[in-house]
Design a protein around this motif. Structure first.
Motif, PDB file in Angstrom:
ATOM      1  N   GLY A   1       0.783  -1.231   0.000  1.00  0.00           N
ATOM      2  CA  GLY A   1       0.000   0.000   0.000  1.00  0.00           C
ATOM      3  C   GLY A   1       0.809   1.272   0.000  1.00  0.00           C
ATOM      4  O   GLY A   1       0.243   2.374  -0.098  1.00  0.00           O
ATOM      5  N   LYS A   2       2.130   1.164   0.083  1.00  0.00           N
ATOM      6  CA  LYS A   2       2.983   2.354   0.146  1.00  0.00           C
ATOM      7  C   LYS A   2       3.344   2.858  -1.256  1.00  0.00           C
ATOM      8  O   LYS A   2       3.271   2.131  -2.245  1.00  0.00           O
ATOM      9  N   LYS A   3       3.758   4.127  -1.318  1.00  0.00           N
ATOM     10  CA  LYS A   3       4.187   4.726  -2.582  1.00  0.00           C
ATOM     11  C   LYS A   3       5.664   4.403  -2.827  1.00  0.00           C
ATOM     12  O   LYS A   3       6.504   4.669  -1.971  1.00  0.00           O
ATOM     13  N   ILE A   4       5.935   3.855  -4.001  1.00  0.00           N
ATOM     14  CA  ILE A   4       7.307   3.491  -4.337  1.00  0.00           C
ATOM     15  C   ILE A   4       7.703   4.149  -5.658  1.00  0.00           C
ATOM     16  O   ILE A   4       7.014   4.017  -6.662  1.00  0.00           O
ATOM     17  N   GLY A   5       8.814   4.849  -5.639  1.00  0.00           N
ATOM     18  CA  GLY A   5       9.333   5.501  -6.840  1.00  0.00           C
ATOM     19  C   GLY A   5      10.217   4.560  -7.641  1.00  0.00           C
ATOM     20  O   GLY A   5      10.984   3.772  -7.070  1.00  0.00           O
ATOM     21  N   VAL A   6      10.117   4.635  -8.958  1.00  0.00           N
ATOM     22  CA  VAL A   6      10.878   3.750  -9.835  1.00  0.00           C
ATOM     23  C   VAL A   6      11.064   4.435 -11.182  1.00  0.00           C
ATOM     24  O   VAL A   6      10.250   5.287 -11.573  1.00  0.00           O
ATOM     25  N   GLN A   7      12.116   4.084 -11.903  1.00  0.00           N
ATOM     26  CA  GLN A   7      12.295   4.644 -13.251  1.00  0.00           C
ATOM     27  C   GLN A   7      11.417   3.886 -14.233  1.00  0.00           C
ATOM     28  O   GLN A   7      11.437   2.652 -14.282  1.00  0.00           O
ATOM     29  N   ILE A   8      10.651   4.620 -15.008  1.00  0.00           N
ATOM     30  CA  ILE A   8       9.686   4.019 -15.921  1.00  0.00           C
ATOM     31  C   ILE A   8      10.375   3.144 -16.967  1.00  0.00           C
ATOM     32  O   ILE A   8      11.441   3.472 -17.489  1.00  0.00           O
ATOM     33  N   GLY A   9       9.759   1.999 -17.254  1.00  0.00           N
ATOM     34  CA  GLY A   9      10.249   1.123 -18.309  1.00  0.00           C
ATOM     35  C   GLY A   9      11.420   0.247 -17.925  1.00  0.00           C
ATOM     36  O   GLY A   9      11.969  -0.454 -18.772  1.00  0.00           O
ATOM     37  N   THR A  10      11.824   0.269 -16.651  1.00  0.00           N
ATOM     38  CA  THR A  10      12.932  -0.569 -16.199  1.00  0.00           C
ATOM     39  C   THR A  10      12.389  -1.877 -15.633  1.00  0.00           C
ATOM     40  O   THR A  10      11.192  -2.021 -15.387  1.00  0.00           O
ATOM     41  N   THR A  11      13.289  -2.827 -15.371  1.00  0.00           N
ATOM     42  CA  THR A  11      12.838  -4.087 -14.787  1.00  0.00           C
ATOM     43  C   THR A  11      12.334  -3.880 -13.360  1.00  0.00           C
ATOM     44  O   THR A  11      11.499  -4.655 -12.884  1.00  0.00           O
ATOM     45  N   GLY A  12      12.816  -2.838 -12.690  1.00  0.00           N
ATOM     46  CA  GLY A  12      12.270  -2.505 -11.379  1.00  0.00           C
ATOM     47  C   GLY A  12      10.813  -2.089 -11.487  1.00  0.00           C
ATOM     48  O   GLY A  12       9.972  -2.467 -10.658  1.00  0.00           O
ATOM     49  N   ASP A  13      10.514  -1.322 -12.521  1.00  0.00           N
ATOM     50  CA  ASP A  13       9.141  -0.897 -12.807  1.00  0.00           C
ATOM     51  C   ASP A  13       8.254  -2.121 -13.038  1.00  0.00           C
ATOM     52  O   ASP A  13       7.168  -2.245 -12.470  1.00  0.00           O
ATOM     53  N   PHE A  14       8.735  -3.050 -13.863  1.00  0.00           N
ATOM     54  CA  PHE A  14       7.959  -4.252 -14.166  1.00  0.00           C
ATOM     55  C   PHE A  14       7.798  -5.141 -12.941  1.00  0.00           C
ATOM     56  O   PHE A  14       6.736  -5.745 -12.730  1.00  0.00           O
ATOM     57  N   ALA A  15       8.847  -5.223 -12.109  1.00  0.00           N
ATOM     58  CA  ALA A  15       8.798  -6.089 -10.927  1.00  0.00           C
ATOM     59  C   ALA A  15       7.727  -5.645  -9.943  1.00  0.00           C
ATOM     60  O   ALA A  15       7.104  -6.478  -9.274  1.00  0.00           O
ATOM     61  N   LEU A  16       7.482  -4.344  -9.871  1.00  0.00           N
ATOM     62  CA  LEU A  16       6.499  -3.838  -8.910  1.00  0.00           C
ATOM     63  C   LEU A  16       5.069  -4.227  -9.269  1.00  0.00           C
ATOM     64  O   LEU A  16       4.171  -4.139  -8.425  1.00  0.00           O
ATOM     65  N   GLU A  17       4.867  -4.673 -10.509  1.00  0.00           N
ATOM     66  CA  GLU A  17       3.528  -5.117 -10.910  1.00  0.00           C
ATOM     67  C   GLU A  17       3.081  -6.327 -10.090  1.00  0.00           C
ATOM     68  O   GLU A  17       1.885  -6.613  -9.991  1.00  0.00           O
ATOM     69  N   ASN A  18       4.037  -7.031  -9.493  1.00  0.00           N
ATOM     70  CA  ASN A  18       3.731  -8.239  -8.723  1.00  0.00           C
ATOM     71  C   ASN A  18       3.525  -7.972  -7.236  1.00  0.00           C
ATOM     72  O   ASN A  18       3.376  -8.915  -6.462  1.00  0.00           O
ATOM     73  N   TYR A  19       3.515  -6.687  -6.853  1.00  0.00           N
ATOM     74  CA  TYR A  19       3.388  -6.344  -5.437  1.00  0.00           C
ATOM     75  C   TYR A  19       2.267  -5.320  -5.238  1.00  0.00           C
ATOM     76  O   TYR A  19       2.052  -4.452  -6.096  1.00  0.00           O
ATOM     77  N   PRO A  20       1.569  -5.392  -4.097  1.00  0.00           N
ATOM     78  CA  PRO A  20       0.438  -4.478  -3.835  1.00  0.00           C
ATOM     79  C   PRO A  20       0.911  -3.113  -3.336  1.00  0.00           C
ATOM     80  O   PRO A  20       0.664  -2.718  -2.192  1.00  0.00           O
ATOM     81  N   VAL A  21       1.601  -2.381  -4.208  1.00  0.00           N
ATOM     82  CA  VAL A  21       2.139  -1.068  -3.841  1.00  0.00           C
ATOM     83  C   VAL A  21       1.600  -0.009  -4.789  1.00  0.00           C
ATOM     84  O   VAL A  21       1.060  -0.325  -5.855  1.00  0.00           O
ATOM     85  N   GLN A  22       1.774   1.246  -4.418  1.00  0.00           N
ATOM     86  CA  GLN A  22       1.428   2.365  -5.298  1.00  0.00           C
ATOM     87  C   GLN A  22       2.690   2.776  -6.055  1.00  0.00           C
ATOM     88  O   GLN A  22       3.614   3.326  -5.457  1.00  0.00           O
ATOM     89  N   ARG A  23       2.715   2.483  -7.326  1.00  0.00           N
ATOM     90  CA  ARG A  23       3.900   2.763  -8.126  1.00  0.00           C
ATOM     91  C   ARG A  23       3.881   4.206  -8.629  1.00  0.00           C
ATOM     92  O   ARG A  23       2.873   4.670  -9.162  1.00  0.00           O
ATOM     93  N   LYS A  24       4.996   4.910  -8.461  1.00  0.00           N
ATOM     94  CA  LYS A  24       5.144   6.259  -9.004  1.00  0.00           C
ATOM     95  C   LYS A  24       6.358   6.252  -9.930  1.00  0.00           C
ATOM     96  O   LYS A  24       7.483   6.029  -9.480  1.00  0.00           O
ATOM     97  N   ALA A  25       6.111   6.451 -11.225  1.00  0.00           N
ATOM     98  CA  ALA A  25       7.170   6.313 -12.222  1.00  0.00           C
ATOM     99  C   ALA A  25       7.830   7.652 -12.546  1.00  0.00           C
ATOM    100  O   ALA A  25       7.165   8.688 -12.612  1.00  0.00           O
ATOM    101  N   TYR A  26       9.140   7.602 -12.766  1.00  0.00           N
ATOM    102  CA  TYR A  26       9.937   8.791 -13.077  1.00  0.00           C
ATOM    103  C   TYR A  26      10.774   8.529 -14.329  1.00  0.00           C
ATOM    104  O   TYR A  26      11.106   7.376 -14.637  1.00  0.00           O
ATOM    105  N   ASP A  27      11.158   9.600 -14.995  1.00  0.00           N
ATOM    106  CA  ASP A  27      12.038   9.467 -16.157  1.00  0.00           C
ATOM    107  C   ASP A  27      13.470   9.132 -15.741  1.00  0.00           C
ATOM    108  O   ASP A  27      14.248   8.611 -16.539  1.00  0.00           O
ATOM    109  N   ASP A  28      13.829   9.444 -14.501  1.00  0.00           N
ATOM    110  CA  ASP A  28      15.193   9.311 -14.011  1.00  0.00           C
ATOM    111  C   ASP A  28      15.123   8.793 -12.577  1.00  0.00           C
ATOM    112  O   ASP A  28      14.373   9.336 -11.757  1.00  0.00           O
TER     113      ASP A  28
END
Length: 249
Positions: free
Chosen positions: A135-162
């Motif tokens: 349920g927490k907000k997690i920052g990640v760079q858009i389009g990275t494997t970190g971004d894709f990995a968060l799809e498997n967790y119940p978190v609020q994803r916030k994507a950044y260019d950098d």
């Protein structure tokens, strides 16, 4: 006489075209794209592109007698540029995935990494890893494997260019954590004086990934050159020396 001159001109022009085409087909060097926002792999320092992969590509080229250079390309366009031939390859902390293997080819792995959680030091007693961030907000760079990995967790994803922007938002309290490759996280947490003692890595990597050099699908000639150069660099110790220089041992 006129016919003779005309015939000679046609022959000279034809020969010139053949020669020009032959010259065009010769490959004097290769260019690799790199998103310079991922220290210590690739970043800009004092206006100059530098980092492990920025130095690795010329090293590989040196071992096989071909010039290999790196240019700074934003991550959000990097694979499209590879597909349309804007450059020959991508050396930018690229994780090998089955999805990517369908559209591009990869060298033998150059590094092994995993996705990790970065948190504020003040939260270290509450967060031991990704499973503590439901349920927490997690920052990640858009389009990275970190971004894709968060799809498997119940978190609020916030994507950044950098990823650096995600780290800044973390320090400013706008997100609860950030996720990126362990290699990049180590640099932010351990080597960057601006973040020292303010950030920590929570737990261990929650993914395991191979990082390699990407080339256009089917470009076996370039792939063979890269793999041969890597083989020679690993055998003569220059590859390990470069890893040590960038604290990647």
């Amino acid at each position: 006489m006129k016919k003779t001159i005309l015939t000679m001109l046609i022959l000279v022009l034809a020969a010139t075209l053949v020669f020009a085409q032959g010259k065009k087909e010769e490959k004097s060097g290769y260019v690799f794209a790199s998103d310079a926002t991922w220290p210590p792999l690739e970043f800009v320092e004092n206006g100059q592109l530098t980092g492990f992969e920025v130095e690795l590509m010329p090293l590989i080229g040196e071992k096989v007698g071909v010039q290999m250079t790196v240019k700074n390309i934003p991550w959000d366009t990097i694979f499209a540029g590879l597909a349309n031939g804007a450059y020959d390859g991508v050396a930018s902390g690229v994780t090998v995935t089955e999805e990517r293997k369908a559209t591009m080819d990869f060298s033998t792995p150059i590094l092994t990494a995993g996705q990790v959680v970065i948190i504020r030091s003040s939260d270290s007693s509450k967060v031991n890893g990704i499973d503590d961030l439901g349920g927490k907000k997690i920052g990640v760079q858009i389009g990275t494997t970190g971004d894709f990995a968060l799809e498997n967790y119940p978190v609020q994803r916030k994507a950044y260019d950098d990823i650096g922007l995600a780290i800044e938002d973390l320090l400013n309290g706008n997100v609860d954590a950030a996720v990126c490759d362990s290699l990049i996280a180590s640099d932010f947490v351990l080597a960057n004086e601006n973040y020292k003692n303010r950030l920590v890595v929570a737990g261990t990597p929650f993914t395991e990934e191979d990082i390699a050099i990407a080339v256009q699908k089917g470009n076996k000639a370039l792939l063979d050159l890269i793999n041969k150069g890597l083989e020679v660099a690993k055998a003569d110790g220059s590859f390990d020396a470069l890893k040590k220089k960038w604290n990647l041992l």
